[in-house]
Design an enzyme around this catalytic site. Structure first.
Site, PDB file in Angstrom:
ATOM      1  N   ASP A   1       2.358   1.849   3.350  1.00  0.00           N
ATOM      2  CA  ASP A   1       3.382   0.939   3.885  1.00  0.00           C
ATOM      3  C   ASP A   1       4.778   1.447   3.564  1.00  0.00           C
ATOM      4  OD1 ASP A   1       1.267  -0.824   4.438  1.00  0.00           O
ATOM      5  OD2 ASP A   1       1.489  -1.784   2.481  1.00  0.00           O
TER       6      ASP A   1
ATOM      7  N   HIS B   1       0.885  -1.170   0.000  1.00  0.00           N
ATOM      8  CA  HIS B   1       0.000   0.000   0.000  1.00  0.00           C
ATOM      9  C   HIS B   1       0.919   1.215   0.000  1.00  0.00           C
ATOM     10  CE1 HIS B   1      -2.280  -3.055   2.322  1.00  0.00           C
ATOM     11  NE2 HIS B   1      -3.374  -2.510   1.845  1.00  0.00           N
TER      12      HIS B   1
ATOM     13  N   ASP C   1     -10.738 -11.870  10.262  1.00  0.00           N
ATOM     14  CA  ASP C   1      -9.668 -12.054   9.295  1.00  0.00           C
ATOM     15  C   ASP C   1      -8.345 -12.192  10.052  1.00  0.00           C
ATOM     16  OD1 ASP C   1      -8.642 -12.081   6.762  1.00  0.00           O
ATOM     17  OD2 ASP C   1      -8.761  -9.920   6.433  1.00  0.00           O
TER      18      ASP C   1
ATOM     19  N   GLU D   1      -8.615 -13.946  -1.774  1.00  0.00           N
ATOM     20  CA  GLU D   1      -7.926 -14.193  -0.493  1.00  0.00           C
ATOM     21  C   GLU D   1      -8.632 -15.315   0.257  1.00  0.00           C
ATOM     22  OE1 GLU D   1      -6.463 -10.902   1.746  1.00  0.00           O
ATOM     23  OE2 GLU D   1      -6.912 -11.850   3.662  1.00  0.00           O
TER      24      GLU D   1
ATOM     25  N   ASP E   1      -5.592 -13.697   9.103  1.00  0.00           N
ATOM     26  CA  ASP E   1      -4.419 -13.578   8.230  1.00  0.00           C
ATOM     27  C   ASP E   1      -3.256 -14.464   8.677  1.00  0.00           C
ATOM     28  OD1 ASP E   1      -5.634 -11.770   6.542  1.00  0.00           O
ATOM     29  OD2 ASP E   1      -4.722  -9.999   7.437  1.00  0.00           O
TER      30      ASP E   1
ATOM     31  N   GLU F   1     -10.306  -7.323  -4.755  1.00  0.00           N
ATOM     32  CA  GLU F   1     -10.097  -8.386  -3.763  1.00  0.00           C
ATOM     33  C   GLU F   1     -11.367  -8.502  -2.927  1.00  0.00           C
ATOM     34  OE1 GLU F   1      -6.385  -8.040  -1.569  1.00  0.00           O
ATOM     35  OE2 GLU F   1      -7.370  -8.883   0.194  1.00  0.00           O
TER      36      GLU F   1
ATOM     37  N   ASP G   1      -0.450 -12.562   2.313  1.00  0.00           N
ATOM     38  CA  ASP G   1      -1.137 -11.550   3.123  1.00  0.00           C
ATOM     39  C   ASP G   1      -1.348 -12.186   4.500  1.00  0.00           C
ATOM     40  OD1 ASP G   1      -2.516  -9.461   4.110  1.00  0.00           O
ATOM     41  OD2 ASP G   1      -4.105  -9.451   2.605  1.00  0.00           O
TER      42      ASP G   1
END
Ligand code: XUL
Ligand code: CO
Length: 419
Positions: A86, A83, A289, A250, A291, A214, A320
């Site tokens: 980031d 992103h 989520d 995802e 992850d 996504e 991710d």
């Protein structure tokens, strides 16, 4: 050259007609690998991701890039996803924010030239800042929409500069919490307008890759517009975006939507829209989520079966994923990537073996044999109700369909996976 010893991942090994590295373009997620430090709803950081610099500074942004490239080189990972937020901290004014992004992307580009490591995809973070409390494209504020568009413009420029294969829209807050204050039709039209503007600008500056949506059903909003693959494909077709967009599926988002990962991959592939994968996993006992780094060889086999059948990805496998909060050391980070890369490598080997074995594919093909000729062939050519009624009146009641043999097929999968 990777400095890590893998058990199954061997980049040059030919599986199903291609080297593993071509089936499995792995990517590191900048936000998890280089930023997430363990903070959750109930406690702060457990991991140290300062990389020797003061967080929130440009020195820290560079230190993150150094650490990220060192880790990718060690693991033999050839891509990363980012992103805008980031890469460099946001300033109070857009011009300064963009100047920082120019500076850090110059720095990253130099590293990329030396190592060959490139962006898999880029995106704009349009969910963390307070201005995006009601979404970006779906915001009730036209000024926020314009601000979001400016971020998309810059993130697209960065993606092109860093050699990205794709550009992702994840609709973090593109949803609603209550229908009492929401014009759903207006908001979805506006999201499409933002995406159309992104396609027009991307193509203008030479972005030849795919745009991706996504899908995710909820979290942080109660309902997100890009709920799942089927909903997203309908949206893309409705607004004429389906030629420029594919899906980034995802695993954890699939299960949040009440689907399996494999289901979402299949739906996307059925429409020629399986573009990229955010490789992670959730926890069936936790409804959010999480992850997690993917570890299930069974799930990875199902995934790779769909990917092989689809002919591969135009994108790649973005981890991710983040370490669990108590696994906070740099060694844990390396192990997590190694373990998940091996999981997908073994999944690829086993999926190829299932296809090579042929029993399952043959069974599924033969299951529809009644459409090969006779009335079945007429149905496939578009028979009328009158014709089909006449056929049934002459023929009498149909026999029961052939057995689905589900348990036998599951036994074959176990045999191929575990011997
Ligand atoms: C959030 C998520 C994001 C996207 C990129 O659930 O998956 O990190 O992948 O914005
Ligand atoms: Co994701």
């Amino acid at each position: 050259m990777a400095g890590v010893k893998f058990r199954y991942y061997d980049p040059q090994k030919i599986v199903a007609g291609k080297p593993m590295r071509e089936w499995l373009p792995f990517a590191l997620a900048w936000w998890h690998a280089l930023a997430a430090a363990g903070t959750d709803m109930f406690g702060g950081d457990t991991a140290d991701k300062s990389f020797g610099a003061e967080t929130g500074t440009m020195a820290h942004a560079r230190a993150k890039a150094d650490a990220g490239f060192a880790l990718m080189e060690k693991l033999g990972i050839e891509y990363y996803c980012f992103h805008d937020r980031d890469l460099a901290p946001e300033a109070s004014e857009l011009a300064e924010t963009n100047a920082r992004l120019d500076e850090i992307s110059d720095y990253i580009l130099e590293k990329s030239k030396k190592t060959g490591i490139k962006a898999l995809w880029g995106t704009a973070n349009m969910f963390s800042h307070a201005r995006y409390m009601n979404g970006a494209g779906s915001s009730n504020s036209a000024d926020v929409f314009a601000r979001a568009a400016a971020s998309v413009k810059k993130a697209l420029e960065l993606t092109v500069k860093l050699g990205g294969r794709g550009y992702v829209f994840w609709g973090g807050r593109e949803g609603y919490d209550t229908l009492w204050n929401t014009n759903t039709r207006f908001e979805t039209e506006n999201i499409a307008l933002l995406m159309k503007a992104a396609v027009a600008y991307g193509r203008k500056i030479g972005f030849t890759g795919d745009f991706y949506i996504e899908p995710k059903p909820k979290e942080p909003t109660k309902h997100q517009y890009d709920f799942d693959a089927a909903t997203t494909i309908l949206f893309l077709k409705q607004y004429g975006l389906d030629k420029d967009f594919k899906l980034n599926i995802e695993a954890n988002h699939a299960t949040l939507a009440g689907h399996t990962f494999r289901h979402e991959l299949r739906v996307a592939a059925d429409h020629g829209m399986l573009g990229s994968i955010d490789a992670n996993t959730g926890d069936t006992l936790l409804g959010w989520d999480t992850d997690e780094f993917p570890y299930s060889v069974y799930d990875a086999t199902e995934c790779m079966y769909e990917v092989i059948k689809a002919g591969g990805l135009t994108g790649g496998f973005n981890f991710d994923a983040k370490n669990r909060r108590p696994s906070y050391t740099p060694e844990d980070r390396e192990t997590a990537f190694r373990m998940s890369m091996d999981t997908f490598a073994l999944g690829l080997i086993k999926a190829a073996a299932l296809i090579e074995d042929g029993r399952i594919d043959a069974f599924t093909r033969d299951r529809y044999a009644s459409y090969n000729d006779g009335i079945g062939a007429k149905i496939r050519a578009g028979a009328t109700l009158e014709e089909l009624e006449a056929y049934t009146l002459a023929q009498g009641e149909p026999q029961l369909p052939s057995s689905g043999k589900q348990e036998e097929l599951l036994d074959i999968v176990n045999e191929v996976l575990f011997g």
